[in-house]
Motif scaffolding. Structure first.
Motif, PDB file in Angstrom:
ATOM      1  N   UNK A  86       0.804  -1.242   0.207  1.00 29.44           N
ATOM      2  CA  UNK A  86       0.032   0.137  -0.052  1.00 29.44           C
ATOM      3  C   UNK A  86       0.890   1.295  -0.031  1.00 29.44           C
ATOM      4  N   UNK A  87       2.031   1.213   0.846  1.00 30.03           N
ATOM      5  CA  UNK A  87       2.879   2.532   0.887  1.00 30.03           C
ATOM      6  C   UNK A  87       3.454   2.619  -0.363  1.00 30.03           C
ATOM      7  N   UNK A  88       4.170   1.784  -1.015  1.00 32.38           N
ATOM      8  CA  UNK A  88       4.735   1.927  -2.305  1.00 32.38           C
ATOM      9  C   UNK A  88       3.655   2.606  -3.295  1.00 32.38           C
ATOM     10  N   UNK A  89       2.695   2.303  -3.349  1.00 30.59           N
ATOM     11  CA  UNK A  89       1.753   3.057  -4.403  1.00 30.59           C
ATOM     12  C   UNK A  89       1.500   4.119  -3.912  1.00 30.59           C
ATOM     13  N   UNK A  90       1.299   4.360  -2.665  1.00 31.63           N
ATOM     14  CA  UNK A  90       0.812   5.866  -2.175  1.00 31.63           C
ATOM     15  C   UNK A  90       2.115   6.937  -2.269  1.00 31.63           C
ATOM     16  N   UNK A  91       3.395   6.458  -2.130  1.00 30.08           N
ATOM     17  CA  UNK A  91       4.429   7.103  -2.259  1.00 30.08           C
ATOM     18  C   UNK A  91       4.579   7.789  -3.675  1.00 30.08           C
ATOM     19  N   UNK A  92       4.297   6.898  -4.572  1.00 26.80           N
ATOM     20  CA  UNK A  92       4.504   7.159  -6.129  1.00 26.80           C
ATOM     21  C   UNK A  92       3.211   8.317  -6.230  1.00 26.80           C
ATOM     22  N   UNK A  93       2.078   8.275  -5.598  1.00 27.46           N
ATOM     23  CA  UNK A  93       1.160   9.419  -5.762  1.00 27.46           C
ATOM     24  C   UNK A  93       1.533  10.515  -4.807  1.00 27.46           C
ATOM     25  N   UNK A  94       2.442  10.463  -4.000  1.00 30.09           N
ATOM     26  CA  UNK A  94       2.737  11.488  -2.926  1.00 30.09           C
ATOM     27  C   UNK A  94       1.676  11.663  -2.040  1.00 30.09           C
ATOM     28  N   UNK A  95       1.070  10.444  -1.706  1.00 28.49           N
ATOM     29  CA  UNK A  95      -0.069  10.423  -0.654  1.00 28.49           C
ATOM     30  C   UNK A  95       0.427   9.942   0.548  1.00 28.49           C
ATOM     31  N   UNK A  96       0.045  10.416   1.722  1.00 31.26           N
ATOM     32  CA  UNK A  96       0.525  10.199   3.153  1.00 31.26           C
ATOM     33  C   UNK A  96      -0.029   8.845   3.286  1.00 31.26           C
ATOM     34  N   UNK A  97       0.225   7.928   4.245  1.00 25.91           N
ATOM     35  CA  UNK A  97      -0.443   6.952   4.786  1.00 25.91           C
ATOM     36  C   UNK A  97      -0.084   6.792   6.340  1.00 25.91           C
ATOM     37  N   UNK A  98      -1.126   6.261   6.881  1.00 26.89           N
ATOM     38  CA  UNK A  98      -0.978   6.136   8.424  1.00 26.89           C
ATOM     39  C   UNK A  98      -1.766   4.948   8.773  1.00 26.89           C
ATOM     40  N   UNK A  99      -0.891   3.962   9.747  1.00 29.31           N
ATOM     41  CA  UNK A  99      -1.470   2.767  10.097  1.00 29.31           C
ATOM     42  C   UNK A  99      -2.252   2.817  11.362  1.00 29.31           C
TER      43      UNK A  99
END
Length: 337
Positions: A86-99
């Motif tokens: 999940x984080x890899x794809x979000x990083x490519x879109x410059x989207x933050x993630x939180x667990x």
């Protein structure tokens, strides 16, 4: 018909601009005002899916691991790989993630929802390995884009990304039948979840298609942890239950626990008993003998879930889908010499 942002603004005595900024998590309003608007919107049935994102998505995707017990999600490496995807794809879109690790027995769901509403959550990947349908419905009622990961409910309208459990179990059982020319037994999890139920269906499908009787299957119900599965299997062996010449196991930890029990009681693996597991966890490579298993591409599954969610966030119209990811067999030493 749900309330509009303009109607909401009028009811709260605020400007339409202020309400828009609050709903879209834009700067320009206080935290208190933002929370007031979100609470009122929820109470009035506002459709949060109307909130549009710009090309550069701002906000955070929440990855929520929902636990009802420590029976399944206690094996953290599997779920770390899902999150990495999940984080890899979000990083490519410059989207933050939180667990968020949510434990049903000790955590408060209303507090979790308040956290989601009061912050910049734009979408949720809900890891629902153990989740019940009614809890999933509560998450969907937040009206925030959501992808359900690692389980599926026929009656719910949402994205689901999961393993093709039935196919994986079918392939493993079919392989054992072809290898041994005998009816495999089944090391079944005593803890029921959707994934295991689907694997059971795949196991029995292979049994049926090979002209074997379901009633003749030797099935042992074992706890889904290495230590407890070993203890359960030892108890069964000491009770002199019937033993099959080969087994498909619901997951690797059950397979490894059973292997340890068989070896303690003098059985040789695979000379006396062949075993195939499911998941390809790291321990399956180092156990003696190494465990043949069904490999699950967890990183890819996490990536697929993130792509589905981001598509839903970006799209004006969206059709829900169920995506099942195939497994493949990794041949090691527990099934043949």
């Amino acid at each position: 018909m749900s309330i509009t942002a303009k109607e909401l603004a009028a009811s709260l005595g605020l400007s339409a601009t202020a309400v828009s900024m609050a709903l879209n998590n834009k700067p320009g309003v206080s935290t208190a005002t933002r929370q007031k608007v979100i609470h009122a919107a929820e109470e009035a049935g506002y459709d949060f899916s109307k909130i549009k994102s710009s090309d550069d998505i701002s906000g955070t995707i929440y990855v929520i691991f929902y636990k009802t017990s420590n029976a399944i999600l206690s094996y953290t490496p599997i779920f770390e790989e899902l999150y990495e995807g999940v984080k890899l794809i979000c990083q490519k879109k410059k989207i933050k993630t939180r667990v968020i690790q949510f434990y049903e027995k000790t955590d408060d769901l209303d507090e979790c929802f308040a956290d989601i509403r009061g912050n910049d959550c734009i979408g949720i990947v809900l890891v629902g390995t153990e989740i019940k349908k009614e809890i999933c419905e509560k998450f969907l009622n937040l009206r925030i884009p959501l992808t359900l990961l690692d389980t599926y409910f026929e009656s719910l309208h949402c994205n689901s990304v999961l393993i093709n459990n039935r196919q994986g179990a079918y392939l493993a059982t079919e392989y054992l039948i072809g290898l041994t020319n005998s009816q495999p037994g089944y090391l079944k999890s005593s803890y029921p979840i959707y994934n295991f139920e689907s694997r059971e269906e795949g196991y029995f499908q292979a049994i049926k298609e090979n002209g074997m009787s379901k009633s003749r299957s030797i099935i042992h119900s074992l706890s889904p942890s290495i230590e407890d599965a070993m203890a359960d299997m030892l108890e069964l062996l000491d009770d002199n239950v019937n033993i099959a010449s080969c087994y498909f196991a619901d997951n690797d930890v059950i397979a490894i626990g059973a292997m340890k029990a068989f070896k303690l009681r003098g059985y040789k693996i695979p000379e006396d008993i062949a075993i195939i597991g499911f998941d390809n966890i790291s321990e399956s490579r180092i156990v003696e003998p190494s465990l043949t298993t069904m490999d699950v591409p967890r990183l890819f599954i996490g990536e697929t879930a993130a792509r589905q969610l981001i598509t839903q966030i970006e799209s004006k119209t969206f059709h829900h889908s169920k995506i099942e990811i195939s497994t493949h067999i990794v041949k090691r030493l527990s099934h043949c010499l």
